[in-house]
Design a protein around this motif. Structure first.
Motif: not given
Ligand SMILES: Cc1ncc(COP(=O)(O)O)c(C=O)c1O
Length: 1016
Positions: A226-231
């Motif tokens: 549901s989410g991918i974080i930290d670019l």
């Protein structure tokens, strides 16, 4: 390069103040982990959540600006997969803040995405891994459309392109086994560097590790990404780097990292096809990322860093890397290719077509009579050539010769892709991941002929190797020839040769088609096998020298057979030389068997062989049987099997003739009972035994009233369903007849009277008296109290001490007989005693026996007193066509022999104690286990939602049963709440079997569903 890049340390009060000043947000802060940034969760009084990120001024301004701009765009373009950046009051997205000491920090606030970190998900289902691949492909294609001009990053240690440098630098700080592994990984990276650096670049996320991926439940209740974080690590690189990084962390901790990797790849490819070259470098990149991760951790530790967040993936990454390093790269890449729907070996199709179009010389001279050539069935279920054969070559060889003689064969063929029983030996262990599997699938064709038979080259080539593979059950003397075809080079392997016949062959010799190259060897020099030639085609030697695997794990077999095409393309034998797994059994069964004959497990298993405490499916996967109390002395015990086979060949008839076996059995059986139980009647099942017992009790007492216990099950006839509370209150229920009364189940865990009540035995027993009083008052004169001595279907219940004697007293006072149903618990299973009623010091009037008596052969018995037997002899003959026939009697005698010879009752006591102690320990650490009970090898584990309310947990129970099956352990559930796991294995169950069950159960109990980890 810095290995001690610490996050900034701005005080919480200053963060709180600046958040209010720039964003107008208030709330409480809690620290979140971070590698380079200092991160906080900000929770407002209204429950709103945000993530505050504080970056140090060391982070270049343009990188943070680039990252901020990307997050803002991506959040839009990925439908919220990436959390957006919250603007300040003045509309900016990145704030430079000077603290009281004059230090500068950069501040950002991001939307908080709910979800659980992928790192915390246990287990990661195939569907979740596929979904990770799908999301990576979507992210990759969105990023691919952005202009590729990120600001350059200097000495960026986490860029996958830097993996080589990092690994090289770390070699000096690593210990020796780890250094060797990293060296290998580094070499592989450098060997392939040109290939992946040649791939086009785009912006990539750069760090989709399992702490940067969020998991939630979808509307069907399944886990999804549901989410991918930290670019923070976004940079320019080939898109496949992102997939490799996601795989590297996605597979850590999974039981089979290669299959987990193939699921992620499958998901990716379904959304965004990959180029061949990308798939080819994927495994190199996955290993490089794992290597990079462990090396950065080692370097950091070497620099004094002990922050657990920085070292978090290290142990799992080492383990995963070493598991992957053990798999030939062609096989791991082939597995990924196959997951994408491609042929595992890319040259295979072309080679097969070419081989199919050619003609070849005969490898061995074929018999003129086509009937002299035929298949030797070596499959798992073969009745002729069994699993124990690997331990005894001479016996195996004799059996092969006998079978060939009886079938009139001079050339016996062992099939391609055949799962084989003798590969269940430890020598054929495969890679970790599925404890059920050994390398049982045969990759060549075997030609069984006399030793000394000449072997010819089927086509021209050169000798690649001549080698002695000396280990027992290896190939012995082996020749590999090299050939060329339009698809490139390929090889043919000849194993189990005569040593003298290959002495003059050497590497490089050229060989003509039809040239004799060797002769069939004999044991032990041929690897200790019956004389035969193992012939195999190989498209890629995978770096092997003089040897090559001839068998594969079932789960890898399609990949291996892509590298080893059907040998009959060359041998051209006029037979069906490829083993075909029987298919469609489920549908066929549904057509011809009644639908209410249920199958165990969501995906039923096709079991074809048993041995001791193990069952084997058609592919040779082994299952530890923890539930079959029928195979009492162990599946297919040779003494019992032999007794049945011998007597079948002599006589089987009914019991109306004089025959010694039935008498000897009755004598030996009755000696196992206390006085006055001394007369036997034989029938064929537990149901028949109980029917007969009730008939006798009614004849003896003249009454009809029967009292039984809640949860009891006594058989499948209408008469027994009427006295089986488990049946008449279960699905398909009906009201019991008026002559049946049910007394309270003496369950001291969740029943009416519990362990804290000292009078519980008396109170439960009194309920039996009460049931008879009611029956009598309603005109049903008491005939029998029918109960198991320890209750099985009711949930593996051991009544409180004193219960059975008191219950029998009430029954007898009412004029009833006491029938002990020992169909499940009898014959020493309880360890302490031969019969269940003995554990309570009670003596019944009639005992019924079944299941374990014939170790699977249908035989049952009633044992009673001379007085009751006399009364039953009222003029009507009692006769059972099959009961006590010579074959059944010999088998039952053999079961008693094994029980005595192998001291299985004592064994059950000893192993049962180990098992129960282990289960008790699990109960202390897993709150879902409410109770562990039973004795010997008759145990129950009851699952509850809460230790306070004792609410049954059938979902957990079912989950545990299903997942243990996937780990090769067979169990099933019981009890009115379907929340008790019954454990009643064959009595051959060993201490190490008990330890295996405990350890596997412990692992499944750590799964999220069992732990009650709630995802949103
Ligand atoms: C306690 C008990 N009694 C009797 C029977 C009936 O035995 P059979 O299936 O041999 O007829 C069963 C079968 O499960 C049983 O568990």
């Amino acid at each position: 390069m810095t290995y001690l890049q610490k996050p900034p340390e701005l005080s919480e009060s200053e963060v709180t103040e600046s958040v209010q000043e720039y964003y107008g947000l208030e709330g409480t802060l809690s620290a979140l982990p971070g590698d380079r940034d200092q991160n906080f969760l900000l929770e407002s009084p209204g429950g709103q959540k945000h993530v505050v990120k504080v970056s140090s001024l060391d982070e270049a301004q343009e990188i943070l600006e680039f990252e901020t701009e990307m997050i803002t765009r991506l959040s839009n373009d990925t439908n919220g997969l990436i959390p957006t950046v919250i603007p300040t009051i003045s509309g900016t997205r990145l704030v430079t803040h000077e603290n009281q000491q004059g230090h500068l920090y950069r501040l950002r606030i991001l939307e908080f995405l709910p979800g659980t970190l992928l790192a915390e998900i246990n287990p990661r289902s195939d569907a979740l891994l596929r979904n990770l691949g799908e999301r990576m492909a979507e992210l990759g294609s969105v990023l691919g459309a952005y202009p590729d001009h990120p600001p350059p990053r200097i000495n960026f240690e986490w860029a996958l392109g830097q993996a080589g440098n990092i690994m090289e630098k770390s070699l000096s700080v690593l210990g020796s086994p780890q250094r060797a592994l990293i060296k290998l990984t580094l070499e592989d990276f450098l060997d392939n560097e040109r290939d992946f650096l040649g791939l086009g670049s785009q912006i990539i996320h750069g760090d989709v590790n399992d702490h940067n991926v969020l998991v939630s439940l979808n509307k069907n209740g399944q886990t999804c990404i549901s989410g991918i974080i930290d670019l923070g690590d976004a940079h320019s690189a080939p898109r496949v780097f992102d997939l490799a990084i996601a795989i590297a962390y996605g597979i850590i901790g999974t039981t089979d990292p290669l299959l987990a990797a193939s699921e992620i790849t499958r998901g990716y490819y379904a959304v965004q096809p990959l180029l061949d070259i990308e798939i080819n470098v994927l495994m190199t990149l996955v290993c490089a990322r794992l290597g990079q991760s462990v090396c950065i951790a080692s370097l950091r530790r070497n620099h004094g860093d002990t922050d657990p967040y920085h070292l978090i993936s290290e142990p799992g990454a080492w383990k995963t890397l070493s598991l992957l390093a053990d798999i030939p790269r062609q096989i791991s890449t082939g597995t990924l290719r196959q997951a994408c729907g491609l042929e595992a070996c890319s040259q295979s199709a072309q080679l097969r077509t070419w081989l199919d179009s050619q003609s070849f010389e005969d490898v061995v001279t074929l018999p003129e009579d086509p009937n002299s050539l035929g298949i030797l069935d070596l499959s798992i279920s073969s009745p002729d050539l069994i699993g124990r054969d690997a331990d005894d070559t001479e016996n195996f060889t004799n059996r092969v010769s006998q079978k060939m003689r009886s079938d009139g064969l001079t050339l016996g063929i062992g099939r391609f892709m055949e799962p084989r029983g003798f590969y269940l030996a430890d020598a054929f262990e495969g890679r970790l991941g599925d404890p059920r599997e050994r390398r049982t699938i045969h990759l060549g064709i075997d030609l069984f002929q006399e030793p000394g038979t000449a072997i010819h080259a089927p086509l021209a080539g050169r000798v690649h190797t001549v080698r002695e593979n000396q280990n027992r059950l290896d190939y012995g003397p082996t020749v590999i020839l090299e050939h060329s075809a339009p698809s490139g080079l390929f090889w043919t392997l000849y194993g189990h040769l005569e040593r003298a016949s290959v002495e003059n062959l050497k590497t490089g010799d050229s060989i003509d088609a039809g040239q004799p190259i060797a002769r069939i060897g004999t044991y032990p020099e041929n690897g200790d096998w019956p004389p035969h030639l193992h012939f195999q085609i190989i498209t890629d030697l995978m770096g092997g020298e003089g040897n090559f695997p001839g068998v594969a794990l079932p789960r890898d077999s399609n990949v291996w057979t892509s590298f080893c095409p059907d040998p009959n393309l060359i041998l051209n034998l006029p037979s069906k030389t490829t083993y075909m797994e029987p298919r469609g059994l489920f549908e066929r069964r549904r057509q011809v068997l009644a639908p209410n004959l249920s199958l165990s497990y969501e995906t039923p298993i096709h079991i074809v062989r048993g041995k001791g405490s193990y069952l084997f499916d058609v592919l040779g996967r082994s299952y530890l049987d923890c539930v079959n109390n029928v195979a009492h002395v162990g599946h297919e015990h040779p003494h019992v099997v032999g007794a049945g086979q011998r007597q079948m060949g002599v006589l089987n008839t009914n019991s109306r003739y004089l025959h010694g076996a039935i008498i000897e059995y009755a004598e030996r059986l009755s000696k196992l009972f206390p006085e006055p139980l001394s007369v036997c009647l034989f029938i064929n099942s537990g149901s028949e035994a109980n029917e007969l017992a009730l008939h006798m009790a009614r004849t003896y007492t003249g009454g009809t009233g029967i009292t039984v216990l809640e949860g009891g099950h006594h058989g499948n006839t209408p008469g027994l369903i009427d006295v089986s509370h488990y049946k008449f209150t279960g699905s398909g229920r009906h009201a019991p007849p008026p002559w049946t009364r049910t007394a309270l189940v003496p369950d001291e865990f969740r029943g009416r009277y519990r362990r804290d009540d000292p009078s519980r035995a008396t109170l439960y027993a009194a309920d039996v008296g009460e049931a008879f009083r009611r029956l009598d008052s309603e005109g049903h004169h008491p005939a029998a109290f029918l109960s198991e001595s320890l209750l099985s279907c009711a949930g593996q219940i051991e009544p409180p001490q004193g219960y059975l004697t008191a219950a029998y007293e009430h029954a007898r006072a009412a004029g009833a007989l006491c029938i002990a149903d020992e169909v499940q618990v009898g014959f020493g299973r309880l360890g302490s005693h031969m019969w269940g009623f003995e554990t309570q010091g009670a003596v019944p009037d009639i005992v019924t026996l079944g299941k374990p008596m014939g170790n699977g052969h249908p035989i049952g018995a009633v044992v009673t007193t001379p007085e009751i037997a006399e009364a039953f002899d009222n003029g009507m003959e009692f006769f059972s066509s099959f009961g006590g026939n010579p074959v059944s009697a010999e088998i039952a005698l053999a079961v008693l022999d094994v029980l005595e010879d192998e001291k299985l009752q004592d064994h059950a006591a000893r192993v049962g104690t180990v098992l129960k102690t282990g289960l008790d320990t699990l109960m202390r650490s897993h709150s879902c286990i409410g109770d562990v009970r039973g004795r010997g090898l008759f145990l129950g584990v009851e699952f509850v939602e809460s230790g306070e309310t004792l609410e049954p947990a059938p979902e957990i129970t079912q989950y545990v049963v299903e997942h243990l099956k996937k780990r090769g352990i067979l169990l099933s559930s019981d009890g009115p709440g379907h929340n008790v796991i019954k454990i009643k294995p064959p009595m051959s169950f060993s201490e190490s079997d008990a330890e295996c069950l405990i350890s596997e159960l412990d692992q499944v109990l750590a799964h999220d569903l069992v732990q009650g980890t709630s995802l949103i």
